[in-house]
Scaffold this active site. Structure first.
Site, mmCIF file in Angstrom:
data_model
loop_
_atom_site.group_PDB
_atom_site.id
_atom_site.type_symbol
_atom_site.label_atom_id
_atom_site.label_comp_id
_atom_site.label_asym_id
_atom_site.label_seq_id
_atom_site.Cartn_x
_atom_site.Cartn_y
_atom_site.Cartn_z
ATOM 1 N N SER A 117 -38.809 19.248 1.905
ATOM 2 C CA SER A 117 -38.934 19.765 3.266
ATOM 3 C C SER A 117 -40.058 19.074 4.013
ATOM 4 C CB SER A 117 -39.252 21.261 3.172
ATOM 5 O OG SER A 117 -39.703 21.751 4.406
ATOM 6 N N TYR A 141 -44.859 27.934 0.544
ATOM 7 C CA TYR A 141 -43.547 27.272 0.467
ATOM 8 C C TYR A 141 -43.709 25.753 0.410
ATOM 9 C CZ TYR A 141 -39.164 25.268 2.063
ATOM 10 O OH TYR A 141 -38.050 24.490 2.174
ATOM 11 N N LYS A 145 -42.770 23.023 -2.644
ATOM 12 C CA LYS A 145 -41.859 21.874 -2.493
ATOM 13 C C LYS A 145 -42.561 20.590 -2.946
ATOM 14 C CE LYS A 145 -38.019 23.587 -1.420
ATOM 15 N NZ LYS A 145 -36.798 23.343 -2.197
#
Ligand code: UDP
Length: 312
Positions: A117, A141, A145
């Site tokens: 991402s 998050y 990733k």
């Protein structure tokens, strides 16, 4: 190829499955159905209702199917939730990837395509964002990733690491019929408001130093994104690729596009959302060069038009 898609019943995963089948590949899907929906999968493909942290279940899957490559999309993906529940994000996104990598290596799989991402860049120090832009994730998050990217490389896989910008839209031919549950992103919120499920759209921040004062992002259509995954399977060296259209749209421009598709609806200026970068967009030229990939759907009205049937 026989391709294992983790998270294959999810929003992006179900589109990747369609693109793989369209290209003549065989597909096996693993999904825990926590957010995905098996109705969006063709009924004749092998499906394992499995959590990627379940070592025994993964091993059984690899024993039953000879897998040539893995497209790994199974993950938790809500930035806000990741700040409230870091344990869940490290568990699913990092430990889950670790267990999957372990079982994949044991089964002799060599190739991974990883769903990463733009969140790994945090508030990017430059725009357009290239693959050399420094990584500085600002959410749990984003950190998970980044850790997933590193973990898969350290396991020694050939890794095509795809960093998505803002993914929107649905299969234009209508094969996906169930929209994401409890969406948190701008485009599905615009659609829900367009059909009256929500009363109004709030624009988070109108005083940014941008063209019209609202945040700017690079919105890429999920079908274009899925095509990139299929092409990634033919690469034989590890590489990281940004996937975006290379252009930024403001929140207000997206609102206008949605009103063109759905008709007028209520819009309210609201305070900034904490942590939102003002503006960034991708430089997708490496993906263009390496995959021969270029986004085909770049008009926000066209993007939203592909979403409309799922919300009516
Ligand atoms: N946004 C907004 N109203 C909403 C949801 C999102 O103004 O109800 C804005 C948000 O502040 C950001 C952009 O839309 O500038 C895209 O947000 P989204 O959550 O879809 O993706 P993000 O860029 O945060 O990953």
């Amino acid at each position: 190829m026989n391709v294992l898609v983790t998270g294959g019943a999810g929003y992006i995963g179900s589109h990747v499955v369609l693109a793989l089948l369209d290209a003549g590949h065989s597909v096996v899907v693993i999904d825990d159905l926590s957010t995905g929906c098996s109705d969006n999968l063709p009924s004749d493909i092998p499906f394992f209702h499995v959590d990627i942290r379940d070592e025994q279940a993964l091993r059984a899957c690899f024993e039953k199917h000879s897998i040539d490559a893995i497209i790994h999309l199974a993950a938790k993906k809500a930035v806000g939730e990741s700040m409230k529940h870091p344990e869940l994000y490290f568990s699913v996104n990092v430990e889950g990837t670790r267990v999957l990598a372990q079982e994949a290596r044991r089964a002799g799989v060599k190739t991974f395509v990883f769903s990463s991402s733009a969140a790994v860049y945090g508030n990017p120090s430059e725009s357009p964002v290239t693959e050399h832009t420094p990584l500085a994730p600002e959410s749990v998050y984003g950190v998970t990733k980044k850790m997933g990217e590193e973990l898969l490389l350290w396991f020694g896989f050939t890794l095509v690491n795809l960093r998505y910008f803002n993914v929107v839209g649905y299969d234009p031919s209508g094969r996906i019929t169930v929209p994401e549950k409890q969406p948190q992103n701008l485009f599905p919120i615009l659609c829900e408001t367009g059909v009256g499920v929500r009363e109004r759209v709030q624009i988070f921040g109108t005083d940014y130093d941008t063209r019209d004062g609202t945040c700017e992002r690079d919105y890429v259509h999920v079908t274009d994104l899925a095509t990139a995954h299929v092409r990634a399977l033919s690469l034989d060296e590890s590489i990281t690729l940004n996937l975006g259209i290379g252009r930024a749209l403001s929140v207000r421009e997206c609102v206008y596009a949605a009103q063109e598709v759905f008709g007028e609806f209520a819009v309210e200026d609201a305070p900034r959302r904490p942590g939102d970068p003002a503006a960034y967009y991708a430089n997708p030229s490496r993906a263009q060069n390496v995959l021969g990939w270029e986004a085909q759907i770049t008009d926000p009205v066209e993007m939203i038009t592909t979403m409309k049937p799922l919300y009516e």
